[in-house]
Structure formats: C-alpha cells, structure tokens
Design an enzyme around this catalytic site. Sequence first.
Site, PDB file in Angstrom:
ATOM      1  N   LYS A   1      38.519  -3.057  57.712  1.00 42.74           N
ATOM      2  CA  LYS A   1      38.540  -4.636  57.707  1.00 42.74           C
ATOM      3  C   LYS A   1      37.770  -5.177  56.764  1.00 42.74           C
ATOM      4  O   LYS A   1      36.860  -4.689  56.068  1.00 42.74           O
ATOM      5  CB  LYS A   1      37.867  -5.242  59.301  1.00 42.74           C
ATOM      6  CG  LYS A   1      38.363  -6.608  59.390  1.00 42.74           C
ATOM      7  CD  LYS A   1      39.730  -6.324  60.102  1.00 42.74           C
ATOM      8  CE  LYS A   1      40.338  -7.990  60.610  1.00 42.74           C
ATOM      9  NZ  LYS A   1      41.442  -7.751  61.601  1.00 42.74           N
TER      10      LYS A   1
ATOM     11  N   ASP B   1      44.533 -11.834  57.889  1.00 42.68           N
ATOM     12  CA  ASP B   1      43.900 -12.143  59.191  1.00 42.68           C
ATOM     13  C   ASP B   1      43.614 -13.588  59.190  1.00 42.68           C
ATOM     14  O   ASP B   1      44.132 -14.408  58.296  1.00 42.68           O
ATOM     15  CB  ASP B   1      42.551 -11.237  59.309  1.00 42.68           C
ATOM     16  CG  ASP B   1      42.110 -11.256  60.652  1.00 42.68           C
ATOM     17  OD1 ASP B   1      42.479 -10.343  61.492  1.00 42.68           O
ATOM     18  OD2 ASP B   1      41.167 -12.173  61.223  1.00 42.68           O
TER      19      ASP B   1
HETATM   20  N1  GLU Z   1      44.671  -8.517  60.988  1.00 44.07           N
HETATM   21  C1  GLU Z   1      45.450  -7.968  62.007  1.00 44.07           C
HETATM   22  C2  GLU Z   1      44.893  -7.412  63.040  1.00 44.07           C
HETATM   23  O1  GLU Z   1      43.910  -7.674  63.486  1.00 44.07           O
HETATM   24  C3  GLU Z   1      46.506  -7.096  61.031  1.00 44.07           C
HETATM   25  C4  GLU Z   1      46.033  -6.087  60.257  1.00 44.07           C
HETATM   26  C5  GLU Z   1      47.190  -5.428  59.547  1.00 44.07           C
HETATM   27  O2  GLU Z   1      48.344  -5.605  59.541  1.00 44.07           O
HETATM   28  O3  GLU Z   1      46.616  -4.294  58.684  1.00 44.07           O
HETATM   29  O4  GLU Z   1      45.285  -6.276  63.432  1.00 44.07           O
END
Ligand code: GLU
Length: 461
Positions: A142, A182
């Site tokens: 992340k 996100d």
């Molecule tokens: N931010 C999204 C999550 O919390 C998607 C992450 C992504 O597609 O890599 O899962």
Amino acid sequence: MPGAPQTERPTSRSRKLHPRLESVFDTVVTRNPAEREFHEAVRGVLGTLGPVIERQPEYLEAKLVERICEPERQIIFRVPWTDDRGSVQVNRGYRVEFNGALGPFKGGLRFHPSVSSSIVKFLGFEQVFKNALTGLPLGGGKGGSDFDPKGRSEAEVMRFCQSFMSELHRHIGEYTDVPAGDAGVGEREIGFLFGQYRRITNRYESGTLTGKGLTWGGAQVRKEATGYGCAYFAEEMLRTQGSSLSGRTVTVSGSGNVAIYAIEKAQQLGGTVIGCSDSKGYVHDPAGLDVELVKQIKEVERGPLEDYATHRPGASFVPGARLWEVATEVALPCATQGELDADDARKLIESGTVLVVEGANMPCTPEAVGLLREGGVLFGPAKAANAGGVATSALEMQQNASRDSWTFEYTEHRLVEIMRDIHRSCYEMSGECGVPGDYVVGANNAAFVRVAEAMLAMGVT
Ligand code: GLU
C-alpha cells in the site's frame, strides 16, 4: 497527537490472543511505536489465528507470524511540488511493500491528509490477507501521501502526481509492485502517474499500474468492482441464511467510488437503499436513492452530498449526524476506517439490523465488531467483502499481459465467481475452526494459511 493511545488496548470484547502470539504482538507494538491503526489491524488478525496455530505448529517454528507482521520493505520519500501561486509545497510519500510471497506487491495509493506511516502499514497488512483471499497471484502493499487533493486544481494534482512518480518509479513494475487507486486516487490520478512513469522509463508497461482508463489499458468493471463486490458478498452471506437482499432496506455510508457502486449493485439485487453520507452528514431517502443523481453530484460535479436533497423531493439531508441512526436491515459501511463505533453498533442492533458488511477498509472499530457478534448480527469483514476491487485489478493485469480486453459482461461474470469463491473459503474455514458463520475467523485463517504455505515453501526469506 498528545494523549493518543500508544498501543491498541485490548477491550473486553477483543478476542483472546493465543499465548504463543502474545510476545509477537508485543514486538509489533514496540517496533512500531504510536502506530495505533497498525496495532489494531495486527491485533485483530492475531486474535483469531488460534485454530490454525494449534493445527500447524510448524508455522510457529518457522516464525511465520513474526515474518508476516514485518513489512518486506518500506519506502518513505519527499514529494516537493509547486502550487498554482508559485509556492513550493512539500508532502511525504509512502510505499510499504508488505508481503510478496504470493505475487508482486499489489495495493492502492491513498492521497489524504490522514495518511501516515501507521495508516499505510495497516492498509498494507490488511491487503496481504485480502489479496490472498482472491486466490489470484498477488502479494500485498500500500502507499500514498498526506497530500490533500480537496480544493486543488487539476494542474496542481498533475504536478503532485508527477513529483510523486519521479521517486516511486524506481520501486514499481509489473513483476515487482503494482500500485492502483484508493481514496483520493482515481482514474485521473492514475493517468498522471502512468504518464510520468512512461516518460521516465520509456516503457509502455501497462501492467505496472491498475485502474487505468478504458482507452489505454484499463479494465471494464474496475471502477465498479469494490462496491459491486461488497454487495455480491452481502448477497452470498444472506444466501447461507436462505435469504437475500431482495426487499430489504439498506444503508451505505460514504458517497465515493466504493459507496456509489455498492448502492447501484444492492439496488440491482432488489434492495432499497435509503441512505448514504459524506463527511458533512447523511442523506435519508425513504423511497430509495437515485444513484444517478449521487453520481452526477459526486463524480461529475465533485460537489457536496447536501445538493442531493435540493434536487430530490422526499429526501432530506441531516447535517453533522451519523447515518447509523437510520433503522435498516442491512448496513454497508463504505466510507473510511473507524466510522462505525460501539454506539453506532448498539443503534444498529436495537433497530433490528441483520447484516453488516464492510466495503471500506476497517470501518468498524474492534469494539463495534465485538458488539455485533454478541448481538447476533452477521458480519462480513473488509478483507473478504471488499476484495472485488483488487481482484478486478488482477483481471486488468491479466488482460494487459495478454494484450487483450474483455467485455463488461465477461469481466463482471469473473468478479462474481471470485466473490463467491472468497465467500466459500471464508465460510468453510469458519466451520473448520469450529465457529461456523464467523467470517472474521474464517477470512483471517484462510488467508493466513495461503500466505504461510507459500512462505514455508520458499524457505527463510
Ligand atoms: N485500494 C483498493 C483496495 O483497498 C484496490 C487495490 C488495487 O486494486 O490494487 O483493495
């Protein structure tokens, strides 16, 4: 923050830690001082791993829990940029590459003033388990920045994204780390980020970022996937009870990307969605929300949700209050972490809510989750219920790798299959752990086993 708790304090409703995991949690707290959200996420998972630790003592010998709690790599960097008035601004950028045992690190970028080391680490930790549940080859990571896009011009957002990518590009790639969006990062920002990546590297490497626009390598359904997935997960949970969303009242907190598409799919599945919210208050629309109007206000005009009530007879906007005071059968928290606390949980239980499913990451506090469990409310945890977004990112990576593009119908069909599989794994594991229907225990143990087995196979890495 003066007076902020330094550690996650187990409450009377916290699940008991397996004695062998107590020192593991203590080390996490000491090593990551004052990172409350991260402690909370780790405590939440460790408190449920008893069954699998008892069954597979080799996980303890190989120090797998310790290793899983320690990110593989953490990158923190300066992001300088110039605003429209010519003043230099400085933000902080993060990328936490948490665990790559199952595939390249994968997870979104969040641009929001609340972003800190603790928030990125908690989200990265959760992402490892969420991605494992999809059954697709994805590690977890992340990133993001404390940059606040609110009130910034498009040119400022672009300059910020370019500066952010000027550092991040060294660390990512289709086989190493694949960021996505996100909160605060949508298709527009992914475009600016991808443009800078391509320019610096001189490579059109589509599989390096997901959430791209449909005309330049993006996937159908990616935008809708997290919200749709959450509604599908809710439907699957109700099906185990011989029931469904059809004919039920639903409230969905938030009015961003996850919330909008959770509302849309819950309606398509026959639910009546009677409320949603933003940071200023909530909308109550007993006749059922007009989701196209929410989209117009939030996606097109980027305006306040308050505008909804002025356009829609019969709807009201309640400022400064929480959506959870509205009686509902199904509640889908899709806004942000910590938005549904013990008081909210009590209100939901009193008003007869039968199901709470998390569309956002960790929106329910541990105390709230404990109360819902005691109150007999079915509870779908984020790492299972909101995995549809990242799963569809994996489908985007598949299409990029084969230079292909699938139809909306086919992609949605794949998403539905994946959500059903996730539901089945969690449900079956909850039974194996002796607590059928406890999706928290089911999700954590099922995900942990997948990551742990891959790590065991790869030796001490
Ligand atoms: N931010 C999204 C999550 O919390 C998607 C992450 C992504 O597609 O890599 O899962």
